[in-house]
Scaffold this motif. Structure first.
Motif, PDB file in Angstrom:
ATOM      1  N   SER A  52       0.853  -1.189   0.000  1.00 50.37           N
ATOM      2  CA  SER A  52       0.000   0.000   0.000  1.00 50.37           C
ATOM      3  C   SER A  52       0.883   1.232   0.000  1.00 50.37           C
ATOM      4  N   LEU A  53       0.297   2.373  -0.321  1.00 48.23           N
ATOM      5  CA  LEU A  53       1.046   3.620  -0.367  1.00 48.23           C
ATOM      6  C   LEU A  53       1.673   3.942   0.988  1.00 48.23           C
ATOM      7  N   GLY A  54       0.906   3.704   2.059  1.00 51.93           N
ATOM      8  CA  GLY A  54       1.410   3.997   3.399  1.00 51.93           C
ATOM      9  C   GLY A  54       2.527   3.091   3.850  1.00 51.93           C
ATOM     10  N   SER A  55       2.725   1.967   3.144  1.00 56.50           N
ATOM     11  CA  SER A  55       3.777   1.018   3.505  1.00 56.50           C
ATOM     12  C   SER A  55       5.078   1.261   2.760  1.00 56.50           C
ATOM     13  N   TYR A  56       5.095   2.256   1.862  1.00 57.45           N
ATOM     14  CA  TYR A  56       6.279   2.427   1.026  1.00 57.45           C
ATOM     15  C   TYR A  56       7.521   2.749   1.855  1.00 57.45           C
ATOM     16  N   GLY A  57       7.373   3.650   2.823  1.00 56.92           N
ATOM     17  CA  GLY A  57       8.497   3.886   3.712  1.00 56.92           C
ATOM     18  C   GLY A  57       9.059   5.287   3.719  1.00 56.92           C
ATOM     19  N   ASP A  72       6.270  10.960  19.532  1.00 59.59           N
ATOM     20  CA  ASP A  72       6.685  11.796  20.664  1.00 59.59           C
ATOM     21  C   ASP A  72       5.737  12.973  20.856  1.00 59.59           C
ATOM     22  N   ASN A  73       4.438  12.659  20.979  1.00 63.49           N
ATOM     23  CA  ASN A  73       3.421  13.703  21.182  1.00 63.49           C
ATOM     24  C   ASN A  73       3.490  14.771  20.090  1.00 63.49           C
ATOM     25  N   ASP A  74       3.643  14.310  18.858  1.00 64.05           N
ATOM     26  CA  ASP A  74       3.682  15.166  17.670  1.00 64.05           C
ATOM     27  C   ASP A  74       4.912  16.068  17.600  1.00 64.05           C
ATOM     28  N   LYS A  75       5.952  15.780  18.392  1.00 64.72           N
ATOM     29  CA  LYS A  75       7.168  16.578  18.365  1.00 64.72           C
ATOM     30  C   LYS A  75       8.241  15.965  17.460  1.00 64.72           C
ATOM     31  N   GLY A  76       7.980  14.759  16.979  1.00 61.81           N
ATOM     32  CA  GLY A  76       8.978  14.084  16.165  1.00 61.81           C
ATOM     33  C   GLY A  76       8.332  13.346  15.009  1.00 61.81           C
ATOM     34  N   TYR A  77       9.162  12.654  14.242  1.00 60.22           N
ATOM     35  CA  TYR A  77       8.689  11.891  13.090  1.00 60.22           C
ATOM     36  C   TYR A  77       9.452  10.574  13.027  1.00 60.22           C
ATOM     37  N   TYR A  78       8.872   9.622  12.299  1.00 61.44           N
ATOM     38  CA  TYR A  78       9.564   8.367  12.013  1.00 61.44           C
ATOM     39  C   TYR A  78       9.096   7.859  10.663  1.00 61.44           C
ATOM     40  N   PHE A  79       9.823   6.900  10.115  1.00 60.80           N
ATOM     41  CA  PHE A  79       9.457   6.264   8.851  1.00 60.80           C
ATOM     42  C   PHE A  79       9.055   4.817   9.120  1.00 60.80           C
ATOM     43  N   THR A  80       8.126   4.310   8.315  1.00 56.28           N
ATOM     44  CA  THR A  80       7.693   2.915   8.455  1.00 56.28           C
ATOM     45  C   THR A  80       7.611   2.267   7.079  1.00 56.28           C
ATOM     46  N   LEU A  81       8.038   1.008   7.005  1.00 61.22           N
ATOM     47  CA  LEU A  81       8.121   0.287   5.723  1.00 61.22           C
ATOM     48  C   LEU A  81       7.647  -1.148   5.901  1.00 61.22           C
ATOM     49  N   ASN A  82       6.996  -1.676   4.843  1.00 59.02           N
ATOM     50  CA  ASN A  82       6.626  -3.094   4.796  1.00 59.02           C
ATOM     51  C   ASN A  82       6.896  -3.632   3.398  1.00 59.02           C
ATOM     52  N   ARG A  83       7.466  -4.833   3.323  1.00 57.11           N
ATOM     53  CA  ARG A  83       7.684  -5.508   2.048  1.00 57.11           C
ATOM     54  C   ARG A  83       7.359  -6.995   2.220  1.00 57.11           C
ATOM     55  N   ASN A  84       6.877  -7.628   1.145  1.00 56.39           N
ATOM     56  CA  ASN A  84       6.545  -9.052   1.181  1.00 56.39           C
ATOM     57  C   ASN A  84       6.977  -9.735  -0.108  1.00 56.39           C
ATOM     58  N   VAL A  85       7.384 -11.006   0.020  1.00 61.35           N
ATOM     59  CA  VAL A  85       7.712 -11.826  -1.133  1.00 61.35           C
ATOM     60  C   VAL A  85       7.381 -13.272  -0.777  1.00 61.35           C
TER      61      VAL A  85
END
Length: 222
Positions: free
Chosen positions: A70-75, A82-95
């Motif tokens: 999905s688009l949200g899984s791209y990464g 952190d209570n909206d004070k920070g950010y992070y990246f998230t990724l998912n892949r499958n094979v």
């Protein structure tokens, strides 16, 4: 010995206040969050570093296309933390690979992650004769990662999930710099498949989508 004037004493007092406040900030970690170019540079380094590791891990199993899901899984899309004070990246892949080699695949994941200086743990869900049994190799809250998980199912599915550690900075400001307010679903990021050998990039050029799906040519009606 010269005597200090009231102005001298006032300056020393102000200097002591500044030093005390600076020390308190350093001790509590309350340094200002990066913005603008500084935020972008930190995010680019964070992104490329984790994507390079994820790609190397994928290459341990398969150098061809992996499902993005999905688009949200791209990464690349920054998410709040952190209570909206920070950010992070998230990724998912499958094979899909050979489900009978799950233990061998898990050994590969453990060796790879340990070689990166991480401390993976292995866990199993479900009985050994259960088609839904899941074998996982996981790293939690270590180094640059909140979560790094490789999952192996008896049906042959191999999944990789990564959540980076929370970084200081505004996720919305970063998203605006990366994407310029475009609709990412209009072909700006891969949403179907991507291979770990594909070139990495960070951010997009508004008005120039690189991953537009091509509709198959309709078959003429006889």
């Amino acid at each position: 010995m010269t005597s200090s004037t009231p102005k001298d004493r006032q300056r020393r007092h102000l200097a002591c206040i500044v030093l005390a406040l600076t020390g308190a900030l350093l001790m509590t970690g309350c340094t200002p969050a990066p913005t603008g170019d500084e935020l972008y540079a930190d995010a680019e380094q964070t992104y490329l570093s984790y994507r390079e590791l994820a790609n190397e891990l994928q290459l341990e199993y398969h150098d061809g296309p992996w499902e993005v899901g999905s688009l949200g899984s791209y990464g690349m899309q920054p998410r709040q933390c952190d209570n909206d004070k920070g950010y992070y990246f998230t990724l998912n892949r499958n094979v899909w690979l050979d489900g009978s080699k799950r233990e061998e695949y898990a050994d590969i994941a453990e060796r790879f992650l340990k070689a990166q200086g991480l401390s993976p743990a292995r866990q199993v869900f479900g009985a050994d004769d259960n088609d839904g049994q899941i074998l996982q190799v996981i790293v939690r809250d270590e180094g640059d990662y909140e979560l790094l998980m490789v999952e192996f199912r008896k049906n042959g599915n191999v999944g990789i999930s990564v959540d980076t550690a929370c970084r200081p900075g505004d996720a919305f400001e970063l998203s605006d710099m990366l994407f310029g307010g475009v609709y990412l679903s209009e072909g700006y990021l891969p949403t179907d498949v991507e291979a770990p050998t594909d070139p990495l990039f960070f951010g997009i050029t508004p008005g120039d989508p690189q991953f537009v799906r091509e509709d198959p040519t309709p078959t003429p009606t006889p």
